[in-house]
Design a protein around this motif. Structure first.
Motif, short mmCIF file in Angstrom:
data_model
loop_
_atom_site.label_atom_id
_atom_site.label_comp_id
_atom_site.label_asym_id
_atom_site.label_seq_id
_atom_site.Cartn_x
_atom_site.Cartn_y
_atom_site.Cartn_z
N THR A 1 6.21 9.23 2.13
CA THR A 1 6.81 10.15 3.09
C THR A 1 5.66 10.78 3.84
O THR A 1 4.82 11.46 3.24
CB THR A 1 7.64 11.22 2.37
N SER A 2 5.60 10.53 5.14
CA SER A 2 4.51 11.05 5.96
C SER A 2 4.80 12.48 6.39
O SER A 2 5.92 12.95 6.31
CB SER A 2 4.34 10.19 7.22
N ALA A 3 3.78 13.13 6.89
CA ALA A 3 3.89 14.51 7.40
C ALA A 3 4.61 15.40 6.39
O ALA A 3 5.69 15.93 6.65
CB ALA A 3 4.60 14.53 8.74
N PRO A 4 4.02 15.57 5.20
CA PRO A 4 4.68 16.38 4.17
C PRO A 4 4.82 17.83 4.59
O PRO A 4 4.01 18.35 5.37
CB PRO A 4 3.74 16.24 2.98
N VAL A 5 5.83 18.46 4.06
CA VAL A 5 6.02 19.89 4.29
C VAL A 5 4.99 20.63 3.43
O VAL A 5 4.81 20.32 2.25
CB VAL A 5 7.45 20.32 3.93
N THR A 6 4.30 21.58 4.03
CA THR A 6 3.30 22.35 3.30
C THR A 6 3.60 23.84 3.43
O THR A 6 4.22 24.29 4.40
CB THR A 6 1.88 22.08 3.84
N VAL A 7 3.15 24.58 2.43
CA VAL A 7 3.24 26.04 2.45
C VAL A 7 1.90 26.59 1.98
O VAL A 7 1.14 25.91 1.31
CB VAL A 7 4.38 26.57 1.55
N HIS B 1 0.83 -1.20 0.00
CA HIS B 1 0.00 0.00 0.00
C HIS B 1 0.87 1.25 0.00
O HIS B 1 2.00 1.25 0.48
CB HIS B 1 -0.93 0.01 1.22
N VAL B 2 0.30 2.32 -0.50
CA VAL B 2 0.99 3.60 -0.54
C VAL B 2 1.47 4.00 0.85
O VAL B 2 2.58 4.48 1.03
CB VAL B 2 0.07 4.68 -1.16
N PRO C 1 0.65 13.42 -4.34
CA PRO C 1 0.22 13.70 -2.97
C PRO C 1 -0.66 12.55 -2.48
O PRO C 1 -1.44 11.97 -3.25
CB PRO C 1 -0.60 14.99 -3.11
N VAL C 2 -0.53 12.24 -1.22
CA VAL C 2 -1.35 11.20 -0.60
C VAL C 2 -2.39 11.92 0.26
O VAL C 2 -2.04 12.70 1.15
CB VAL C 2 -0.50 10.24 0.25
N VAL C 3 -3.66 11.65 -0.05
CA VAL C 3 -4.76 12.37 0.60
C VAL C 3 -5.67 11.37 1.30
O VAL C 3 -6.05 10.35 0.73
CB VAL C 3 -5.55 13.18 -0.45
N ASP C 4 -5.99 11.68 2.55
CA ASP C 4 -6.88 10.84 3.36
C ASP C 4 -8.02 11.72 3.88
O ASP C 4 -7.77 12.68 4.62
CB ASP C 4 -6.10 10.23 4.52
N HIS C 5 -9.23 11.42 3.45
CA HIS C 5 -10.41 12.18 3.85
C HIS C 5 -10.23 13.68 3.62
O HIS C 5 -10.53 14.50 4.48
CB HIS C 5 -10.77 11.90 5.31
N GLY C 6 -9.69 14.02 2.46
CA GLY C 6 -9.52 15.41 2.08
C GLY C 6 -8.30 16.11 2.63
O GLY C 6 -8.08 17.27 2.34
N HIS C 7 -7.50 15.42 3.43
CA HIS C 7 -6.32 16.04 4.03
C HIS C 7 -5.04 15.41 3.47
O HIS C 7 -4.93 14.19 3.38
CB HIS C 7 -6.33 15.88 5.55
N ALA C 8 -4.08 16.25 3.16
CA ALA C 8 -2.79 15.75 2.67
C ALA C 8 -2.04 15.11 3.83
O ALA C 8 -1.82 15.74 4.86
CB ALA C 8 -1.97 16.90 2.09
N VAL C 9 -1.68 13.84 3.66
CA VAL C 9 -0.98 13.11 4.72
C VAL C 9 0.40 12.61 4.30
O VAL C 9 1.12 12.05 5.11
CB VAL C 9 -1.83 11.93 5.25
N GLY C 10 0.75 12.81 3.03
CA GLY C 10 2.04 12.33 2.58
C GLY C 10 2.28 12.61 1.11
O GLY C 10 1.45 13.20 0.42
N ILE C 11 3.42 12.16 0.66
CA ILE C 11 3.80 12.20 -0.75
C ILE C 11 4.45 10.86 -1.07
O ILE C 11 5.26 10.36 -0.27
CB ILE C 11 4.80 13.33 -1.06
N VAL C 12 4.12 10.32 -2.20
CA VAL C 12 4.83 9.13 -2.68
C VAL C 12 5.53 9.54 -3.98
O VAL C 12 4.94 10.17 -4.85
CB VAL C 12 3.90 7.91 -2.86
N ALA D 1 -4.71 7.60 -2.26
CA ALA D 1 -5.07 7.44 -0.85
C ALA D 1 -4.06 6.51 -0.19
O ALA D 1 -3.44 5.69 -0.87
CB ALA D 1 -6.48 6.87 -0.73
N PRO D 2 -3.90 6.61 1.12
CA PRO D 2 -2.94 5.74 1.80
C PRO D 2 -3.21 4.26 1.59
O PRO D 2 -2.27 3.46 1.51
CB PRO D 2 -3.09 6.11 3.28
N GLU D 3 -4.47 3.89 1.46
CA GLU D 3 -4.81 2.48 1.31
C GLU D 3 -4.74 1.99 -0.14
O GLU D 3 -4.90 0.78 -0.40
CB GLU D 3 -6.21 2.19 1.88
#
Length: 139
Positions: A10-16, A4-5, A103-114, A82-84
């Protein structure tokens, strides 16, 4: 073997924020050894900006990089996973859309990057791309 993704992202991506200056984003990338950051407006994912985007979409056009915001440099036509999602789906999306990062998105929130390098390391760590992905930067 991770399937799975979420296993390789990479979790907790840097955002601006979109109004962040190109100079500030470039410094973040340099200081944190990143090739991409996510652009968010509050919790909403708005885009992804790479080091190449900063050069091609901002600096090449001239202007003051302290005044130019990342909003104009980021890719806003995003393809996400999605992460799954399984890794094969991520690979297929990268191929179909000719992108190196998702970008990895879970329920509308960015949670990572693959990234393509993450997938290369997982699927074929002995490949040239796998070797390059784990090599120290030559800066």
């Amino acid at each position: 073997m991770p399937q799975h993704v979420s296993d390789i992202m990479t979790s907790a991506p840097v955002t601006v924020e979109p109004q962040t200056s190109v100079t500030a984003v470039a410094r973040i990338m340099r200081d944190q050894d990143l090739g991409a950051v996510l652009v968010t407006d509050g919790d909403e994912l708005r885009g992804l900006v790479t080091d190449r985007d900063l050069v091609v979409r901002s600096l090449a056009d001239g202007g003051d990089p302290e005044q130019i915001t990342v909003a104009g440099a980021c890719s806003d036509d995003l393809v996400t996973v999605a992460p799954e999602d399984d890794l094969d789906r991520a690979i297929a999306l990268m191929r179909e859309h000719a992108v190196r990062r998702l970008p990895v998105v879970d329920h509308g929130h960015a949670v990572g990057i693959v990234a393509l390098g993450d997938l290369a390391m997982e699927r074929d760590p002995e490949s040239a791309l796998g070797d390059i992905s784990v090599a120290r930067p030559n800066t």
